[in-house]
Design a protein around this motif. Sequence first.
Motif, PDB file in Angstrom:
ATOM      1  N   ASN A  13      15.579   2.037 -28.616  1.00  0.00           N
ATOM      2  CA  ASN A  13      15.868   1.100 -27.977  1.00  0.00           C
ATOM      3  C   ASN A  13      17.238   0.656 -28.170  1.00  0.00           C
ATOM      4  O   ASN A  13      17.800   0.316 -29.589  1.00  0.00           O
ATOM      5  CB  ASN A  13      14.766   0.118 -27.816  1.00  0.00           C
ATOM      6  N   LYS A  14      18.434   0.420 -27.637  1.00  0.00           N
ATOM      7  CA  LYS A  14      18.913  -0.324 -27.554  1.00  0.00           C
ATOM      8  C   LYS A  14      19.666  -1.460 -26.864  1.00  0.00           C
ATOM      9  O   LYS A  14      19.605  -0.878 -25.066  1.00  0.00           O
ATOM     10  CB  LYS A  14      20.472   0.836 -27.738  1.00  0.00           C
ATOM     11  N   GLN A  23      16.618   3.456 -23.129  1.00  0.00           N
ATOM     12  CA  GLN A  23      15.122   2.850 -23.184  1.00  0.00           C
ATOM     13  C   GLN A  23      13.851   4.071 -23.265  1.00  0.00           C
ATOM     14  O   GLN A  23      14.055   4.732 -23.055  1.00  0.00           O
ATOM     15  CB  GLN A  23      14.842   2.484 -22.082  1.00  0.00           C
ATOM     16  N   ASP A  24      13.404   3.456 -24.984  1.00  0.00           N
ATOM     17  CA  ASP A  24      12.476   4.668 -25.604  1.00  0.00           C
ATOM     18  C   ASP A  24      12.426   6.125 -26.188  1.00  0.00           C
ATOM     19  O   ASP A  24      11.848   6.951 -25.421  1.00  0.00           O
ATOM     20  CB  ASP A  24      11.133   4.941 -25.080  1.00  0.00           C
ATOM     21  N   VAL A  25      13.842   6.471 -25.939  1.00  0.00           N
ATOM     22  CA  VAL A  25      14.743   7.559 -26.270  1.00  0.00           C
ATOM     23  C   VAL A  25      13.615   7.600 -27.531  1.00  0.00           C
ATOM     24  O   VAL A  25      14.055   7.926 -28.723  1.00  0.00           O
ATOM     25  CB  VAL A  25      16.238   7.838 -26.447  1.00  0.00           C
ATOM     26  N   ASN A  26      13.882   9.539 -27.103  1.00  0.00           N
ATOM     27  CA  ASN A  26      13.137  10.644 -28.277  1.00  0.00           C
ATOM     28  C   ASN A  26      13.780  11.609 -28.170  1.00  0.00           C
ATOM     29  O   ASN A  26      13.762  12.623 -26.937  1.00  0.00           O
ATOM     30  CB  ASN A  26      11.311  11.058 -27.885  1.00  0.00           C
ATOM     31  N   GLN A 218      17.862   6.158 -20.184  1.00  0.00           N
ATOM     32  CA  GLN A 218      16.484   6.985 -20.231  1.00  0.00           C
ATOM     33  C   GLN A 218      16.926   8.439 -19.759  1.00  0.00           C
ATOM     34  O   GLN A 218      17.607   9.233 -20.210  1.00  0.00           O
ATOM     35  CB  GLN A 218      15.363   6.630 -19.029  1.00  0.00           C
ATOM     36  N   LEU A 219      15.661   9.689 -21.461  1.00  0.00           N
ATOM     37  CA  LEU A 219      16.187  10.223 -21.407  1.00  0.00           C
ATOM     38  C   LEU A 219      15.272  11.482 -20.317  1.00  0.00           C
ATOM     39  O   LEU A 219      13.945  11.435 -20.727  1.00  0.00           O
ATOM     40  CB  LEU A 219      15.535  11.007 -22.786  1.00  0.00           C
ATOM     41  N   VAL A 220      15.355  11.515 -18.821  1.00  0.00           N
ATOM     42  CA  VAL A 220      14.662  11.631 -18.016  1.00  0.00           C
ATOM     43  C   VAL A 220      14.217  13.101 -17.664  1.00  0.00           C
ATOM     44  O   VAL A 220      13.139  13.604 -17.874  1.00  0.00           O
ATOM     45  CB  VAL A 220      15.789  11.937 -16.670  1.00  0.00           C
ATOM     46  N   GLU A 221      14.856  14.657 -18.421  1.00  0.00           N
ATOM     47  CA  GLU A 221      14.572  15.660 -18.833  1.00  0.00           C
ATOM     48  C   GLU A 221      15.511  16.952 -19.611  1.00  0.00           C
ATOM     49  O   GLU A 221      16.383  16.253 -19.906  1.00  0.00           O
ATOM     50  CB  GLU A 221      15.432  16.425 -17.053  1.00  0.00           C
TER      51      GLU A 221
END
Lengths: 247, 236
Positions: A13-14, A23-26, A218-221
């Motif tokens: 998170n940043k 936001q909650d990037v994995n 967000q990492l969407v896809e």
Amino acid sequence: MADEALIVLENVNKWFGPLHVLQDVNLSVARGEVVVVIGPSGSGKSTLCRAINRLEPISSGTITFDGQPLPAEGRALAKLRSEVGMVFQSFNLFAHKSILQNVMLGPLKVRKEKPAAVKERAMSLLDRVGIASQADKFPAQLSGGQQQRVAIARALAMQPKALLFDEPTSALDPEMVGEVLDVMTSLARDGMTMVVVTHEMGFARHAANRVVFMADGQLVEQNTPEEFFANPTSERARDFLSKILTH
Amino acid sequence: MSVIFDRFDVFAGGFWLTLQICVLAATGALILGAVVAVLRISPVPPLRAVGTAYVTVFRNMPLTLVMFFSAFALPALGSNADFLRIPLLDLLFTRLGTDLPYFRFALIALVLYTAAFVCEALRSGVNAVSAGQAEAARSLGMTFTQNLRYVVLPQSWKASVVPLGSVIIAMIKNSALIGFFGVVGDLSQTADQLTSAEGLAFVPVAIGVSIGYLIMTVPLGALLDRIERRQAVAAR
């Protein structure tokens, strides 16, 4: 696959003040993998790229590189950064140094290597990116495309384990984009681990192992380029692709 | 006006003493100012705080008060600033070595005060270097010190030199205060001596004193103009 991961981001998170840019990037990048990050402006993709070598400190979560969590500011972090090359949108070549000195500075001062060996390696790298004949010029005397190729050579001179590209062609005239992408494509073929933030969909299609789509922090896809461009699963990605691919 | 020629030795002596304290104070202020500037741009928050506190105090206090503190607080603390009686240096700058400490006290005050402005001039130069230069250096794995030494400072110098010159010119003029804090025989105190003690007319004496300061400041200003013009051409 898991033990081959070179870069791992977990629940990152940043915040920039009230702005939640990551936001909650994995994300996990394997050794030798080329990951292309695309998405609309302000989606956090540059921040993601800069977080990997801690040019942008994150607010929470963990980032590990080569099995080690990113250290705090200091010598350990400097050592980690020396193993992760970075190429910037605005080139950032050292304006007071010649092209050759730009490429040699890191190995000489950070790694304390012998000048003769460094010079030989620097010249062969400049040769590889097609700038060897300009070695004694200064950055301001080169075109944008040439400067960016020097910046890639400068990053490669440190013999990094991975390369980060933060919109490497966004500041270039259209006719110079190709020469930079050619160099990047050849690096990808040679097995360099790369994280590339870009708007160049052509590069994403033919050079990426995986395309990561980001929107609103967000990492969407994420998917292979073939699948992603043919069958985007999220509405956000379909919308983005329809806007850029119709022109 | 004949006083300038009749008492030329007095004016020349005053000029020489003022020149001495200015050379010493400029050297000291450049060194101390550089140290404070490094503190202020350091990545370590406590060091930054020390640098910022220093600049806040010495930039915002009148020089007269800094001089008072130096001339009264140091003796109260039992110091005659004897650490400034530097061997060899006191042969050239004889007042450094005398038993009377007022020259040393005035020098300390001038250095402390001017260093705050030197720091800010150097820092404005550092800020003129684009942030991308330092980022590129960090991304190569350079430490803070290497970054400053090989990338930022060599480029900041250009933008610093003109404001630095202005700071030194201001310091030369500020040195006119030292006569009020016990230093006998500098350029300004010469005027006081010739007019109050010897009863000479003020205006001719003041003109003589002014010429003395202008001999120091005008060439420095002209040099800065030259540097600025050369940079303007280079930037084109």
